[in-house]
Design a protein around this motif. Structure first.
Motif, PDB file in Angstrom:
ATOM      1  N   UNK A   8      10.632  -3.181 -47.088  1.00 27.91           N
ATOM      2  CA  UNK A   8      10.593  -2.012 -47.982  1.00 27.91           C
ATOM      3  C   UNK A   8      10.276  -2.416 -49.411  1.00 27.91           C
ATOM      4  N   UNK A   9      10.824  -3.555 -49.801  1.00 23.83           N
ATOM      5  CA  UNK A   9      10.640  -4.000 -51.190  1.00 23.83           C
ATOM      6  C   UNK A   9       9.352  -4.777 -51.391  1.00 23.83           C
ATOM      7  N   UNK A  10       8.699  -5.101 -50.285  1.00 24.20           N
ATOM      8  CA  UNK A  10       7.484  -5.915 -50.403  1.00 24.20           C
ATOM      9  C   UNK A  10       6.288  -4.995 -50.663  1.00 24.20           C
ATOM     10  N   UNK A  11       5.707  -5.160 -51.828  1.00 19.60           N
ATOM     11  CA  UNK A  11       4.630  -4.256 -52.251  1.00 19.60           C
ATOM     12  C   UNK A  11       3.477  -4.256 -51.236  1.00 19.60           C
ATOM     13  N   UNK A  12       3.053  -5.467 -50.843  1.00 17.52           N
ATOM     14  CA  UNK A  12       1.914  -5.563 -49.914  1.00 17.52           C
ATOM     15  C   UNK A  12       2.230  -4.863 -48.598  1.00 17.52           C
ATOM     16  N   UNK A  13       3.478  -5.093 -48.147  1.00 22.87           N
ATOM     17  CA  UNK A  13       3.883  -4.521 -46.861  1.00 22.87           C
ATOM     18  C   UNK A  13       3.870  -2.997 -46.926  1.00 22.87           C
ATOM     19  N   UNK A  14       4.394  -2.484 -48.008  1.00 23.19           N
ATOM     20  CA  UNK A  14       4.466  -1.028 -48.149  1.00 23.19           C
ATOM     21  C   UNK A  14       3.074  -0.425 -48.331  1.00 23.19           C
ATOM     22  N   UNK A  15       2.199  -1.199 -49.013  1.00 24.41           N
ATOM     23  CA  UNK A  15       0.814  -0.724 -49.167  1.00 24.41           C
ATOM     24  C   UNK A  15       0.166  -0.599 -47.795  1.00 24.41           C
ATOM     25  N   UNK A  16       0.419  -1.614 -46.971  1.00 24.05           N
ATOM     26  CA  UNK A  16      -0.142  -1.594 -45.611  1.00 24.05           C
ATOM     27  C   UNK A  16       0.366  -0.358 -44.868  1.00 24.05           C
ATOM     28  N   UNK A  17       1.699  -0.150 -44.923  1.00 24.94           N
ATOM     29  CA  UNK A  17       2.293   0.994 -44.199  1.00 24.94           C
ATOM     30  C   UNK A  17       1.733   2.318 -44.719  1.00 24.94           C
ATOM     31  N   UNK A  18       1.665   2.419 -46.046  1.00 25.32           N
ATOM     32  CA  UNK A  18       1.191   3.667 -46.641  1.00 25.32           C
ATOM     33  C   UNK A  18      -0.261   3.956 -46.255  1.00 25.32           C
ATOM     34  N   UNK A  19      -1.081   2.883 -46.294  1.00 22.78           N
ATOM     35  CA  UNK A  19      -2.489   3.037 -45.921  1.00 22.78           C
ATOM     36  C   UNK A  19      -2.621   3.495 -44.475  1.00 22.78           C
ATOM     37  N   UNK A  20      -1.809   2.881 -43.640  1.00 20.57           N
ATOM     38  CA  UNK A  20      -1.878   3.206 -42.207  1.00 20.57           C
ATOM     39  C   UNK A  20      -1.435   4.652 -41.991  1.00 20.57           C
ATOM     40  N   UNK A  21      -0.388   5.053 -42.689  1.00 26.10           N
ATOM     41  CA  UNK A  21       0.112   6.432 -42.534  1.00 26.10           C
ATOM     42  C   UNK A  21      -0.910   7.455 -43.043  1.00 26.10           C
ATOM     43  N   UNK A  22      -1.589   7.099 -44.167  1.00 27.02           N
ATOM     44  CA  UNK A  22      -2.624   7.989 -44.697  1.00 27.02           C
ATOM     45  C   UNK A  22      -3.775   8.111 -43.712  1.00 27.02           C
ATOM     46  N   UNK A  23      -4.092   6.985 -43.127  1.00 25.83           N
ATOM     47  CA  UNK A  23      -5.218   6.926 -42.193  1.00 25.83           C
ATOM     48  C   UNK A  23      -4.914   7.722 -40.916  1.00 25.83           C
ATOM     49  N   UNK A  24      -3.653   7.626 -40.471  1.00 21.93           N
ATOM     50  CA  UNK A  24      -3.263   8.300 -39.220  1.00 21.93           C
ATOM     51  C   UNK A  24      -2.199   9.348 -39.514  1.00 21.93           C
ATOM     52  N   UNK A  25      -2.622  10.385 -40.273  1.00 25.63           N
ATOM     53  CA  UNK A  25      -1.647  11.401 -40.724  1.00 25.63           C
ATOM     54  C   UNK A  25      -0.964  12.099 -39.545  1.00 25.63           C
ATOM     55  N   UNK A  26      -1.762  12.338 -38.503  1.00 29.27           N
ATOM     56  CA  UNK A  26      -1.212  13.075 -37.359  1.00 29.27           C
ATOM     57  C   UNK A  26      -0.119  12.272 -36.674  1.00 29.27           C
ATOM     58  N   UNK A  27      -0.251  10.939 -36.731  1.00 34.66           N
ATOM     59  CA  UNK A  27       0.707  10.097 -36.035  1.00 34.66           C
ATOM     60  C   UNK A  27       1.995   9.896 -36.824  1.00 34.66           C
ATOM     61  N   UNK A  28       1.878  10.027 -38.151  1.00 33.29           N
ATOM     62  CA  UNK A  28       3.020   9.706 -39.012  1.00 33.29           C
ATOM     63  C   UNK A  28       4.248  10.536 -38.648  1.00 33.29           C
TER      64      UNK A  28
END
Lengths: 150, 631
Positions: free
Chosen positions: B479-499
């Motif tokens: 949660x605190x890792x910026x890169x990790x959260x960027x990855x998660x956020x990007x993936x969630x944006x990309x797959x909005x229906x799945x989020x």
């Protein structure tokens, strides 16, 4: 380089000493066979041989023939000179005469033996009848180098 | 190349060089000998001709004839003269008299010509042999006592008509000629000598280099101060001695730097030396001591010895030992980690890493202690090796198993929890538990790489099965890792229906201190439609404060509490019941984890916990196993 020269010099000296020592051993052995004495007085006009005898513990090289037990004669001239000097001392015991040339044995009947070189080989020869006159008996090892007469 | 092989090569080269030098010597000797043989055969031919001529020129008994024919004797001597060359020094004819003495019959010598019948002692028994046998012979004269200037003598029997030896014709080959022949061969001989010198010099050089090599090697292989092995030595040792024949102890002397500062490095070195001597006395025979770094030592103890006993005795002895220095008595403490090396282990790297981790643990507890790592299998080491992990991630050998979460009352699958696994490269049917690799890659770029692949797997499952929900685990570092959260956020944006069908389970292995920050991240995830679950509630850091300070969609009751439902039913039921009620109060779904048997399931069901998860209900499997059982 200096060390190398030293080594060469030492080696040469050593080889020379070996040669001298073997000549001395041979003479010591022969002369002690002829004269059963602890110390043997030897005279020779041969300078080289005289120097060899100086290294002996048993042979005493003399500068005059008069008191010698045995005289080593290199040639006929030397024999004549020595004979002339010994003629005056008839009262003294005559030394044995031993040659370094075969021809001395042929020429002088009082020369009892000789050590000489022939065809590149050292030759030792005793004349038995001359030894007998002086009461000398040869040991076995020298008997094969003896002849009854020439 | 091992040291033993090196030694073999050095000796092989030296043997070859010596062999070659000897071969050269043999060749040159052979060549010289054949030259000599040629000259001897020439002498034999001359002797034959001379003998034939003498016999032709004389009549009857040779001795009697020559004795009486003086002029003929002189003539024959002159003829013998003519045969004399640089090669043939003396040519003469000898007769054996009755006494067995040799006497001259003829002598063709230029110098010291002997008279007829003069006596001659040849100083060789071979003269008698030739006389007796009638066979020509060569006699070596050079180097013989009492001979000079003569190299060889050819003894040629002159036979009478009856065939018995009447006289000996002797041809003496001069020593000068031997030297000449030697010089004839000298260019080759000199070349050979030069080659031999070169070989000899090379041999010396090789010996010197070998010596230098071993000296240098010793410096590399042996620690100069403590005379223990170095890491280089250990690497070489392990090439020929399997590591799994030993157990390993890592020893680090505590606070040695301070001792160095106090007494100076020289005294420090003395103490260290004594320390290692004491250690050596204490360890069992055939143990090996290696200085890994500074004041850290690795001890290999044969497996025949009891590791725990040895470690304890070592620890106590070294702790009790007093070191005298500058009229003061000093005692040292050490931290020691030990490990039973698993069967098949060959490299010390992984072992050392585990020992280092254990050592850090001991040091963080305050040093001056020892601990043994529990027995591990070789696979445990392999799967926790960073190289293995990197390769698995590069090859994308990452998959997810899905454990179903059931509606407790109806036993219908409500959702799945995605659990990461690596695929073994040696056996693709083998899935590797995160227990091996997660601790190694936590906080590294490899962890992020893995998380991406996990999310890819999860989204693939969500895409394939549009009616399912899946939860994935995250911890605070994620949660605190910026890169990790960027990855998660990007993936969630990309797959909005799945989020919306995704739940993030926050695991309890770190304490949340900054609740505001955590709340912001939860809000961000919720903004995409995802849910947040509090994993393992009731254990570790997942405590009631979290319920108070943060908003959760799901509470997962820790397995240790659920297990107690069968062990301590009355007390456990109260606790589980209260958590369930809290969940209902906070409008959270509640999941009971570790439902491992029917009895537990019935208890959970009786407590009306909404969801259940555990091996009794469903093991982690590929998602198709639950949704497409026929495939």
């Amino acid at each position: 380089m200096k060390k190398i020269w030293m080594v060469i010099l030492l080696l040469w000296g050593h080889l020379y000493a070996m040669d001298t020592q073997s000549t001395l051993n041979l003479y010591e052995d022969i002369l002690s066979t002829l004269i059963p004495k602890e110390m043997i007085k030897v005279y020779t006009p041969n300078r080289e041989l005289h120097d060899v005898f100086t290294h002996s513990m048993r042979l005493i090289p003399l500068s005059q023939p008069n008191e010698a037990d045995i005289i080593i004669i290199p040639n006929k001239i030397a024999y004549e000179n020595i004979a002339a000097r010994l003629r005056d001392q008839k009262d003294l015991k005559m030394p044995y005469l031993f040659g370094t040339d075969y021809h001395l044995l042929e020429a002088y009947p009082n020369v009892i033996g000789a050590l000489y070189w022939r065809k590149g080989r050292s030759q030792l020869l005793f004349v038995r009848n001359r030894l007998k006159k002086l009461g000398i008996t040869l040991p076995d090892k020298y008997r094969k180098y003896s002849v009854e007469s020439l | 190349m091992t040291s033993r092989n090196n030694t073999k090569y050095f000796f092989a080269i030296m043997a070859l060089m010596i062999g070659f030098a000897l071969y050269l010597q043999y060749s040159i000797t052979k060549s010289t000998e054949s030259l000599h043989a040629l000259e001897v055969s020439k002498a034999v031919q001359y002797a034959n001709r001379i003998s034939t001529y003498i016999k032709a020129e004389t009549e009857g008994d040779l001795e009697s004839y020559l004795r009486t024919h003086t002029q003929k004797r002189e003539a024959l001597n002159k003829i013998l003269h003519t045969f004399l060359t640089d090669e043939f020094k003396y040519i003469y004819l000898l007769k054996k008299d009755k006494e067995g003495h040799y006497r001259f019959l003829l002598d063709g010598s230029l110098s010291d010509e002997e008279e007829f019948n003069a006596i001659f002692f040849p100083k060789s028994e071979q003269f008698d042999d030739v006389y007796r046998n009638g066979n020509a012979q060569i006699v070596q004269q050079e180097g013989k006592d009492g001979a000079k200037e003569v190299w060889l003598s050819l003894l040629y029997p002159v036979a009478n008509k009856q065939g018995s030896t009447e006289a000996l014709l002797v041809i003496d080959l001069s020593q000068n000629y031997a030297s000449y022949l030697k010089h004839l061969n000298s260019p080759v001989s000199q070349t050979v000598t030069l080659m031999q010198i070169f070989l000899f010099a090379s041999l010396i050089l090789i010996i010197y280099l070998t010596y230098s090599y071993y000296k240098f090697r010793k410096n590399i292989m042996q620690d100069a101060l403590t005379c223990t092995g170095t890491k280089a030595w250990l690497n070489e040792f392990l090439r020929t001695h399997p590591l799994d024949r030993y157990n390993v102890v890592l020893i680090d002397i505590d606070e040695f730097k301070r001792l160095n500062q106090r007494f100076g490095e020289e005294n420090g070195n003395k103490i260290l030396k004594t320390y290692i001597e004491t250690l050596r006395q204490q360890i069992p025979p055939h143990s090996k001591v290696v200085r890994t770094v500074g004041t850290e030592f690795m001890v290999l103890i044969p497996k025949s010895e009891d590791l725990e006993t040895v470690l304890k005795s070592l620890f106590e002895t070294l702790r009790a030992k007093e070191f005298k220095i500058e009229n003061e008595s000093v005692q040292l403490t050490a931290s020691m980690s030990a490990m039973y090396v698993p069967e098949g282990a060959r490299s010390e790297d992984k072992i050392l890493r585990l020992l280092d981790e254990k050592m850090l643990e001991i040091k963080s507890r305050g040093k001056n202690d020892y601990a043994i790592i529990g027995e591990k299998r070789l696979d445990d080491l392999r799967f926790s090796d960073m190289e293995f992990i990197k390769k698995a991630l590069d090859d994308e050998r990452v998959t997810c198993l899905f454990q179903p979460i059931f509606k407790t009352q109806t036993k219908e699958i409500a959702k799945f929890e995605a659990l990461v696994r690596f695929i073994d490269d040696e056996d693709p049917s083998k899935l590797i538990s995160p227990f091996h690799f997660l601790p190694v890659i936590k906080g590294t770029s490899q962890y992020i790489k893995m998380s991406k692949l996990v999310l890819q797997n999860v989204f693939a499952a969500l895409q394939k099965y549009p009616d399912i929900e899946i939860s994935v685990n995250l911890d605070l570092t994620d949660l605190y890792h910026r890169d990790m959260m960027t990855v998660i956020e990007n993936v969630l944006c990309e797959h909005k229906a799945f989020a919306k069908r995704l739940t993030f389970e926050i695991v309890e292995d770190m304490e949340i201190k900054d609740f505001e920050k955590a709340a912001n991240i939860f809000n961000m995830l919720r903004a995409h439609g995802s849910k947040i679950a509090l994993d393992d509630f009731g254990s570790g850091y997942a405590n009631y404060t979290y319920l108070i300070k943060l908003e959760w969609d799901i509470i997962k009751i820790d397995g240790t509490l659920i297990k107690e439902l069968t062990a301590n039913p009355k007390r456990a039921e109260m606790v589980v019941q209260s958590i369930n009620e809290l969940g209902i109060f906070y409008n959270c779904s509640v999941v009971a984890e570790f439902v491992s048997d029917e009895e537990t399931y019935n208890k959970v069901k009786a407590l009306c916990i909404e969801y259940s998860q555990g091996f009794y209900l469903g093991e982690p499997k590929p998602i198709e196993a639950y949704l497409d059982p026929e495939s």
